[in-house]
Design a protein around this motif. Structure first.
Motif, PDB file in Angstrom:
ATOM      1  N   GLU A   1       1.249  -1.293   0.294  1.00  0.00           N
ATOM      2  CA  GLU A   1      -0.281   0.014   0.125  1.00  0.00           C
ATOM      3  C   GLU A   1       0.959   1.385   0.152  1.00  0.00           C
ATOM      4  OE1 GLU A   1      -3.365   2.061  -0.720  1.00  0.00           O
ATOM      5  OE2 GLU A   1      -3.105   0.225  -0.293  1.00  0.00           O
TER       6      GLU A   1
ATOM      7  N   GLY B   1       2.501   1.176  -3.528  1.00  0.00           N
ATOM      8  CA  GLY B   1       1.895   1.467  -4.719  1.00  0.00           C
ATOM      9  C   GLY B   1       0.326   2.054  -4.231  1.00  0.00           C
ATOM     10  N   GLY B   2       0.117   2.503  -3.436  1.00  0.00           N
ATOM     11  CA  GLY B   2      -1.655   2.424  -2.861  1.00  0.00           C
ATOM     12  C   GLY B   2      -1.905   3.906  -4.038  1.00  0.00           C
ATOM     13  N   GLY B   3      -2.002   3.629  -4.966  1.00  0.00           N
ATOM     14  CA  GLY B   3      -2.336   4.884  -5.696  1.00  0.00           C
ATOM     15  C   GLY B   3      -1.906   5.873  -5.544  1.00  0.00           C
TER      16      GLY B   3
ATOM     17  N   GLY C   1       0.928   6.975  -3.105  1.00  0.00           N
ATOM     18  CA  GLY C   1       1.967   5.506  -3.187  1.00  0.00           C
ATOM     19  C   GLY C   1       3.348   6.794  -3.587  1.00  0.00           C
TER      20      GLY C   1
ATOM     21  N   TYR D   1       4.184   5.818  -7.056  1.00  0.00           N
ATOM     22  CA  TYR D   1       3.492   7.306  -8.308  1.00  0.00           C
ATOM     23  C   TYR D   1       4.085   8.308  -7.681  1.00  0.00           C
ATOM     24  CZ  TYR D   1      -0.179   9.218 -10.719  1.00  0.00           C
ATOM     25  OH  TYR D   1      -1.589   9.592 -11.727  1.00  0.00           O
TER      26      TYR D   1
ATOM     27  N   ASN E   1       1.332   5.143 -14.938  1.00  0.00           N
ATOM     28  CA  ASN E   1       1.269   4.393 -14.453  1.00  0.00           C
ATOM     29  C   ASN E   1       1.235   3.451 -13.856  1.00  0.00           C
ATOM     30  OD1 ASN E   1      -1.174   3.619 -12.717  1.00  0.00           O
ATOM     31  ND2 ASN E   1      -1.408   1.848 -14.089  1.00  0.00           N
TER      32      ASN E   1
ATOM     33  N   GLY F   1       2.010   0.075 -10.125  1.00  0.00           N
ATOM     34  CA  GLY F   1       1.471   0.013  -8.926  1.00  0.00           C
ATOM     35  C   GLY F   1       1.697  -1.214  -8.145  1.00  0.00           C
TER      36      GLY F   1
ATOM     37  N   TYR G   1       0.929  -4.470  -5.166  1.00  0.00           N
ATOM     38  CA  TYR G   1       0.257  -5.663  -4.716  1.00  0.00           C
ATOM     39  C   TYR G   1       1.048  -6.715  -4.059  1.00  0.00           C
ATOM     40  CZ  TYR G   1      -0.397  -9.481  -8.217  1.00  0.00           C
ATOM     41  OH  TYR G   1      -0.707 -10.736  -8.451  1.00  0.00           O
TER      42      TYR G   1
END
Length: 454
Positions: free
Chosen positions: A299, A302-304, A307, A310, A322, A324, A326
């Motif tokens: 998270e 790479g949480g949106g 993150g 990002y 882009n 991300g 998980y």
């Protein structure tokens, strides 16, 4: 049948959505029981509407398939919608629809599940029909041939016809080499083509029995109501006495050729992409804090839009459009931690990888701020809190957990593990899980590459 081609999303859902259930005092009042023939029952009462979700989970997935018979678990999921002794071919789903419900099924590495969502007063009928096809399915050569062709077409359209799916298949074949997860859930084409009625019959008798299944009902029912119906419809079914064979997960997580990227160049690719999969150790309750820390790590990375990846790669350095991450540890065998990115125009994969590696190094050497840690924990809960408003989600959560040996109490307590994760836990998880020699990197491109560095 719901396609099996969402392992990335399904796996992420199975792990992270556990957090949304709340603490035991706040979560759903889950009740359990067991019939004498071994059928386990989980009931999740929800009286907001006079409907129920009825799910039957079998402890068999693609990782349990006999060698050389890849794809038979998913293949058999299709066969279960054919005829039984008392239900004509194709009538199962039509009957559910006539009664105002919906039904579907899905297959993963570790389980196969069938479900219906329908009015409460039709629950007994759903049990009657599921019990019928658990042990009275008709398996004939002509039926097998038809469904085999359907599966082959599905493989053509959803894997062979999609470069991104082909690359994912190749990456996991390398990542999980030597274990059952090296084989894709849909199976290899050459082996699917040889599946026959004898294979299907053997598979059916081996795995489709009450002592290899878990019944999950969510909705406007009590345990007593479900237990009475289950006894009526499932109680006389004969157990197989053959539990799923124990599988051995890899303990040496080293990936052969980890320093060489898996490159797929295909003229159909319009947008290049980069991804890296790390092989995780098998989940252990003794190490659950570390796996919870991996969720928080994913998270933070790479949480949106907030993150680290990002903010660094997309916003600050303009290297990606882009990105991300998980973590997926909710499996019987080895899990995965994935980082993915879409490079900005004119950005080389090597430059993108160096920037991602820099962020990983930072996570491994410095503790995250209290604010970042707090935000990540809050996001894990808030993003998935709506799952508690969905019967289907609740049935999925507790059913998938049961398939990997987790009890309802384990599920409900997961948020406590997330709450307890410290900045130091996150740093240690990054050190333990994000090791280059435990990974494989993929490049998807429309042009042939001259090099193959990660």
């Amino acid at each position: 049948m719901t396609s099996l081609f969402k392992p990335l999303y399904a796996a992420l859902f199975c792990v992270a959505v556990l957090v949304a259930c709340g603490k035991p005092t706040d979560g759903p009042k889950v009740e359990t029981a067991k019939l004498e023939n071994g059928l386990e029952i989980i009931v999740i009462p929800d009286f907001r509407a006079d409907v129920v979700t009825h799910m039957l989970w079998y402890r068999v997935g693609s990782a349990d398939e006999p060698k050389g018979k890849s794809g038979i678990a998913h293949f058999f999921e299709h066969l279960m919608f054919r005829g039984t002794e008392n239900i004509p071919p194709g009538e199962f789903s039509k009957t559910v629809a006539r009664l105002g419900g919906q039904d579907n099924a899905f297959t993963s590495y570790d389980y196969t599940a069938y479900f219906q969502r329908i009015a409460k007063d039709k629950l007994g009928k759903m049990m009657e029909m599921e019990a019928e096809r658990m042990q009275k399915l008709i398996i004939q050569d002509e039926i097998v041939a038809i469904e085999r062709d359907v599966i082959l077409e599905e493989r053509s359209s959803r894997v062979d016809g999609r470069p991104a799916s082909l690359l994912g298949e190749q990456l996991r074949h390398r990542l999980h080499k030597g274990t059952a997860y090296e084989v894709p859930v849909i199976g290899w084409r050459a082996e699917i083509e040889k599946l026959n009625a004898v294979d299907a019959t053997n598979f059916y008798h081996r795995y489709y029995a009450p002592d290899n299944a878990v019944l999950v009902v969510a909705g406007a029912v009590t345990l007593d109501e479900v237990l009475a119906l289950a006894q009526t419809h499932y109680g006389d079914l004969q157990p197989s006495g053959q539990p799923r064979a124990r599988r051995i997960a890899a303990t040496d997580l080293t990936v052969a050729g980890f320093d060489q990227a898996e490159v797929l160049a295909d003229a159909r690719v319009r947008q290049p992409s980069w991804q890296r999969l790390y092989r995780l150790p098998q989940y252990s309750s003794a190490d659950k804090r570390q796996f919870a820390a991996a969720d928080v790590l994913a998270e933070i990375l790479g949480g949106g839009l907030t993150g680290r990846l990002y903010q660094t790669l997309v916003v600050a350095r303009k290297l990606a459009v882009n990105v991300g991450a998980y973590s997926d540890s909710s499996r019987l065998d080895n899990g995965e931690f994935m980082i993915y990115a879409v490079p900005a125009p004119q950005v080389e994969f090597a430059e993108l990888a160096r920037a991602i590696d820099d962020e990983i190094t930072t996570m491994q050497t410095a503790e995250v701020s209290a604010d970042s840690l707090r935000r990540a924990k809050r996001q894990l809960v808030s993003d998935l809190v709506f799952a508690r408003d969905s019967q289907q989600s609740m049935a999925n959560i507790f059913g998938s957990a049961a398939m990997i040996g987790l009890s309802p109490d384990d599920v409900l307590a997961w948020v406590d593990e997330i709450d307890a994760v410290t900045a130091n836990d996150v740093r240690r998880a990054a050190q333990a899980f994000l090791k280059p020699h435990h990974s494989v990197t993929g490049h998807l491109t429309g042009e042939m590459e001259t090099g193959g560095q990660p």
